[in-house]
Write a protein that holds these residues in place. Structure first.
Motif, short mmCIF file in Angstrom:
data_model
loop_
_atom_site.label_atom_id
_atom_site.label_comp_id
_atom_site.label_asym_id
_atom_site.label_seq_id
_atom_site.Cartn_x
_atom_site.Cartn_y
_atom_site.Cartn_z
N LEU A 32 -10.12 47.80 11.77
CA LEU A 32 -9.19 47.49 12.87
C LEU A 32 -8.79 46.02 12.85
N THR A 33 -9.76 45.15 12.59
CA THR A 33 -9.49 43.71 12.53
C THR A 33 -8.55 43.38 11.39
N ALA A 34 -8.72 44.06 10.27
CA ALA A 34 -7.82 43.82 9.12
C ALA A 34 -6.38 44.15 9.47
N PHE A 35 -6.17 45.26 10.16
CA PHE A 35 -4.81 45.64 10.56
C PHE A 35 -4.24 44.64 11.56
N TYR A 36 -5.10 44.08 12.41
CA TYR A 36 -4.62 43.09 13.37
C TYR A 36 -4.27 41.77 12.67
N LEU A 37 -5.10 41.36 11.71
CA LEU A 37 -4.83 40.13 10.98
C LEU A 37 -3.52 40.22 10.22
N ARG A 38 -3.18 41.40 9.75
CA ARG A 38 -1.92 41.60 9.02
C ARG A 38 -0.77 41.97 9.96
N THR B 69 -0.60 45.59 17.72
CA THR B 69 -0.41 44.56 18.73
C THR B 69 -1.75 44.08 19.28
N THR B 70 -1.71 42.93 19.93
CA THR B 70 -2.93 42.38 20.54
C THR B 70 -3.46 43.33 21.60
N ALA B 71 -2.57 43.94 22.38
CA ALA B 71 -3.00 44.86 23.43
C ALA B 71 -3.75 46.06 22.85
N ARG B 72 -3.22 46.64 21.79
CA ARG B 72 -3.90 47.78 21.16
C ARG B 72 -5.21 47.36 20.52
N GLY C 155 -2.61 32.38 11.74
CA GLY C 155 -3.51 31.53 12.53
C GLY C 155 -3.73 32.04 13.94
N LYS C 156 -2.71 32.56 14.57
CA LYS C 156 -2.83 33.08 15.93
C LYS C 156 -3.77 34.27 15.98
N GLN C 157 -3.64 35.15 14.99
CA GLN C 157 -4.51 36.33 14.94
C GLN C 157 -5.96 35.93 14.66
#
Length: 453
Positions: A167-173, A177-180, A225-227
């Motif tokens: 899940l973190t990998a998909f967020y980093l890329r 969304t941040t909410a999901r 960087g934000k992620q």
């Protein structure tokens, strides 16, 4: 082919739970994954020579070495039929699903559908864990009972921490969304907290940090960087929430843990928990995780052949089938106690067998790192899988991680997918390079001809 994978996931996530935990179906139905492994093996034999086939030779060689160690162990220890069947189920039944993605190229759409189904199964663990903690077993019950649809509580944090890594990998890329990310992460973190597993202190940071590290090596963090900041912030929040939850429920537990987890790690209790001096004191009935590793090394040290090749597969493993358990080899001359994959490997396949597994995990991590350099769904899976591999390596010392089908089959299948697609990417890069060289040579030849004219 995807329906076949859906059937596998459905069976490994629910059949054992329905047969063992709820006792509402016959236990023989829970053997369906074994049958699916045989079908997968037949598929591999049929498709091995196809154009889409990308079987990594290095893994074939590695598993042939493992098979040689296993056969030597069987021959030298006169392994019984019961031990042999148990051992085959423990060591070999997952291999067809490791090589299946090598002979059948799953599409990005198919992989996306698989991950969505797995996400649904994993999110289901949250409500079920709450039910088990507050209704089925009661708030004063130990976290050992919080297992979701798995077979034991200690396995659940491994599954969920692995899901958090992906899940973190998909967020980093930036694919969710941040909410999901926060929503899914919260639903996955709650069962980890309720399970009260001390090993989660290691699993949780790895699930967040390893994908960040791998992404950095792939050159991704500079534009994410934000992620990265968001992931690190959530790591701190989840860590603090885990400590608070553990300390709250510690008041209902054993006296040794009532002071909370910080006290557990700072008062010397953790050292005693890991190493209880079973070998020096000869109190084999009280063992820590270090003792479990040292026992086979010490007890087999006088027999170098057994130390390197083990007592034979299935010799110290248990089985839910009583007929197989009764036919196991007699290991009464040894204080064989198994509480982790490493201790099982040392007893059954020896130092060489354990070394092969550690090399396998290292090779997988290298392939995951290579494949993570890209923006497709396979690249994102590889980025997350780098965290899964590192975390699974740690878990080898604390749990028999391949005991539960949900963890074992998903691990072997997606490890195979990462390995196969890393090879396909490498072949694609070679073809592209060859095409560029040929184009350059043709272009150079044309210019020389024109100049001569």
């Amino acid at each position: 082919m995807n329906k076949f994978i859906y059937l596998l996931f459905g069976s490994v996530f629910f059949l054992d739970y329905l047969a063992i935990k709820l006792d509402i179906i016959d236990g023989s139905i829970a053997l369906l994954p074994d049958i699916l492994s045989m079908v997968a093996a037949l598929v591999i034999l049929v498709l091995a020579g196809s154009r889409d086939s990308a079987i990594p030779k290095k893994y074939v060689i590695l598993f042939l070495c493992l098979l040689a160690v296993i056969l030597i162990g069987i021959a030298s220890n006169a392994t019984t039929a019961g031990s042999l069947i148990i051992g085959i189920r423990n060591y070999l039944k997952f291999l067809p699903f490791f090589f299946l993605p090598a002979v059948f190229a799953f599409s990005e759409k198919q992989l996306g559908s698989q991950l969505k189904l797995l996400l649904a199964f994993i999110l289901l663990q949250g409500p079920l864990a709450l039910y088990q903690k507050f209704i089925q077993f009661g708030v004063t019950s130990t976290g050992d009972y919080i297992s979701g649809t798995l077979t034991s509580g200690g396995q659940l944090p491994i599954l969920l921490a692995g899901a958090i890594a992906v899940l973190t990998a998909f967020y980093l890329r930036q694919r969710i969304t941040t909410a999901r990310y926060v929503t899914f992460l919260s639903l996955m973190a709650v069962p980890i907290m309720l399970s009260e597993s001390k090993a989660s202190i290691g699993y949780i940071p790895l699930a967040f940090i390893v994908p960040i590290f791998t992404n950095y090596r792939a050159g991704g963090n500079r534009k994410n960087g934000k992620q990265v900041l968001g992931v690190l912030t959530l790591l701190v929040i989840v860590g603090l929430a885990f400590v608070a939850t553990y300390d709250y429920f510690a008041q209902f537990g054993r006296e040794s843990r009532r002071d909370g987890i910080i006290e557990f790690f700072t008062s010397g209790t953790a050292e005693n928990y890991l190493n209880r001096g079973a070998i020096d004191s000869r109190r084999i009935n009280k063992t820590g995780y270090v003792d479990l590793v040292l026992l086979p090394l010490v007890e087999l040290s006088d027999e170098p052949f057994k130390l390197f090749f083990g007592l034979g597969i299935g010799s110290v493993s248990g089985s839910a089938l009583e007929s197989l358990d009764d036919d196991k080899a007699d290991t009464g001359d040894y204080s064989a106690r198994v509480g982790s994959s490493v201790s099982q490997f040392l007893w059954e396949i020896g130092v060489l067998g354990l070394l092969i597994y550690l090399i396998f995990f290292y090779m997988l991590y290298r392939d995951a790192t290579k494949l993570s350099k890209g923006e497709g769904i396979f690249n994102r899976l590889a980025l997350g899988w780098s965290g899964v591999i590192v975390m699974a390596t740690l878990a080898l010392f604390f749990r028999d991680i391949f005991r539960d089908g949900a963890i074992a089959y998903t691990f072997w299948f997606y490890s195979g997918m990462v390995a196969a697609n890393a090879l396909r990417m490498q072949k694609g890069e070679r073809k592209k390079m060859t095409a560029n060289i040929r184009a350059h040579m043709i272009s150079g030849g044309t210019k020389t001809t024109n100049a001569g004219a």
